[in-house]
Design a protein around this motif. Structure first.
Motif, PDB file in Angstrom:
ATOM      1  N   GLY A  81      42.458   4.100 -34.759  1.00  0.00           N
ATOM      2  CA  GLY A  81      41.784   2.876 -35.144  1.00  0.00           C
ATOM      3  C   GLY A  81      42.631   1.639 -34.925  1.00  0.00           C
ATOM      4  O   GLY A  81      43.776   1.709 -34.468  1.00  0.00           O
ATOM      5  N   ALA A  82      42.048   0.498 -35.288  1.00  0.00           N
ATOM      6  CA  ALA A  82      42.723  -0.780 -35.066  1.00  0.00           C
ATOM      7  C   ALA A  82      44.043  -0.873 -35.823  1.00  0.00           C
ATOM      8  O   ALA A  82      45.006  -1.451 -35.327  1.00  0.00           O
ATOM      9  N   ASP A 117      46.519 -11.231 -21.514  1.00  0.00           N
ATOM     10  CA  ASP A 117      46.466 -12.697 -21.517  1.00  0.00           C
ATOM     11  C   ASP A 117      45.041 -13.234 -21.549  1.00  0.00           C
ATOM     12  O   ASP A 117      44.833 -14.433 -21.770  1.00  0.00           O
ATOM     13  N   ASP A 118      44.055 -12.373 -21.315  1.00  0.00           N
ATOM     14  CA  ASP A 118      42.672 -12.830 -21.175  1.00  0.00           C
ATOM     15  C   ASP A 118      41.935 -12.741 -22.506  1.00  0.00           C
ATOM     16  O   ASP A 118      42.035 -11.721 -23.204  1.00  0.00           O
ATOM     17  N   PRO A 119      41.160 -13.749 -22.871  1.00  0.00           N
ATOM     18  CA  PRO A 119      40.349 -13.638 -24.082  1.00  0.00           C
ATOM     19  C   PRO A 119      39.300 -12.557 -23.902  1.00  0.00           C
ATOM     20  O   PRO A 119      38.643 -12.499 -22.853  1.00  0.00           O
ATOM     21  N   PRO A 120      39.130 -11.672 -24.882  1.00  0.00           N
ATOM     22  CA  PRO A 120      38.145 -10.593 -24.727  1.00  0.00           C
ATOM     23  C   PRO A 120      36.717 -11.137 -24.732  1.00  0.00           C
ATOM     24  O   PRO A 120      36.421 -12.141 -25.385  1.00  0.00           O
ATOM     25  N   TRP A 128      39.617  -1.954 -28.997  1.00  0.00           N
ATOM     26  CA  TRP A 128      40.250  -2.384 -27.748  1.00  0.00           C
ATOM     27  C   TRP A 128      40.852  -3.781 -27.900  1.00  0.00           C
ATOM     28  O   TRP A 128      41.940  -4.058 -27.399  1.00  0.00           O
ATOM     29  N   VAL A 129      40.143  -4.643 -28.621  1.00  0.00           N
ATOM     30  CA  VAL A 129      40.685  -5.968 -28.893  1.00  0.00           C
ATOM     31  C   VAL A 129      41.991  -5.855 -29.682  1.00  0.00           C
ATOM     32  O   VAL A 129      42.984  -6.528 -29.379  1.00  0.00           O
ATOM     33  N   ALA A 130      41.994  -4.982 -30.681  1.00  0.00           N
ATOM     34  CA  ALA A 130      43.207  -4.778 -31.480  1.00  0.00           C
ATOM     35  C   ALA A 130      44.345  -4.257 -30.617  1.00  0.00           C
ATOM     36  O   ALA A 130      45.505  -4.654 -30.793  1.00  0.00           O
TER      37      ALA A 130
END
Length: 217
Positions: A81-82, A117-120, A128-130
């Protein structure tokens, strides 16, 4: 060269350990599960049981005794998990850096990820963001340290056979790369001290690994 690899049972780490041992280096793999020790020995590495989520800096530093370099190739892995993305992909990377500093090991290679470096996108999975945030935080932490650090950002990882040819540059563009080629690139980066202070992306490409590393510096 004595190289301590965090995440020593990971796919990239095992390939790297086998490669380093084959050329006469001494790889040491940090693992959480003692049942993985036999696999590391078969790859030519010395297994050391050390849970980086629960160890303290004194314990980890002791495992880095006489090391010439450390590589952080650990990750929380699929299904985590995150919260574990933070404790492993960021927290354990920072702990290894603290331990390297205490043990006097100056060379530190961090296996990160393209896309940090890219905003999700708005619909990106929270875990995945975490993961991306943890990898970026680990990079940022490392850049602030007095170490000969280097960040490698591979593209999409595959289990394909290695080609020995890559694109290794600051902005490589989206692409894939075999884990075996990542392992060989890590070994080549260890041999080139001028890669210290660089953040490089890695995907399949036309350039032999040795030439790609030289071009990157």
């Amino acid at each position: 060269m004595r190289v301590v690899i965090a995440g020593g049972h990971g796919k990239i780490a095992l390939l790297l350990e086998r490669h380093l041992a084959g050329r006469g280096d001494t790889p040491v793999g940090l693992i959480r599960n003692p049942e993985q020790a036999a696999t590391l020995r078969a790859a030519g590495a010395t297994p050391v049981v050390c849970d980086l989520e629960h160890a303290d800096v004194t314990e980890v530093a002791a495992h880095l005794d006489r090391a010439d370099a450390v590589i952080f190739a650990a990750g929380a892995g699929p299904g985590s998990g995150a919260a574990r993305k933070d404790t492993v992909d960021r927290g354990a990377a920072a702990l290894l850096a603290d331990a390297a500093t205490r043990a006097g090991v100056h060379r530190y290679l961090l296996v990160s990820s393209m896309g940090v470096d890219d905003p999700p996108a708005a619909d990106t999975d929270d875990v995945w963001v975490a993961y991306l945030r943890a990898k970026r935080a680990a990079e940022d932490d490392l850049r602030g340290r007095d170490l000969a650090w280097m960040v490698l950002r591979p593209g999409q990882l595959t289990d394909n056979e290695p080609t020995g040819r890559v694109t290794l540059t600051r902005h490589a563009g989206r692409g894939a790369i075999s884990r075996a080629d990542v392992a060989h690139v890590l070994a080549a980066l260890l041999d080139e001290p001028r890669t210290a202070g660089k953040t490089l992306e890695l995907v399949d490409g036309p350039t032999p690994i040795a030439h790609a590393v030289q071009a990157a510096v």
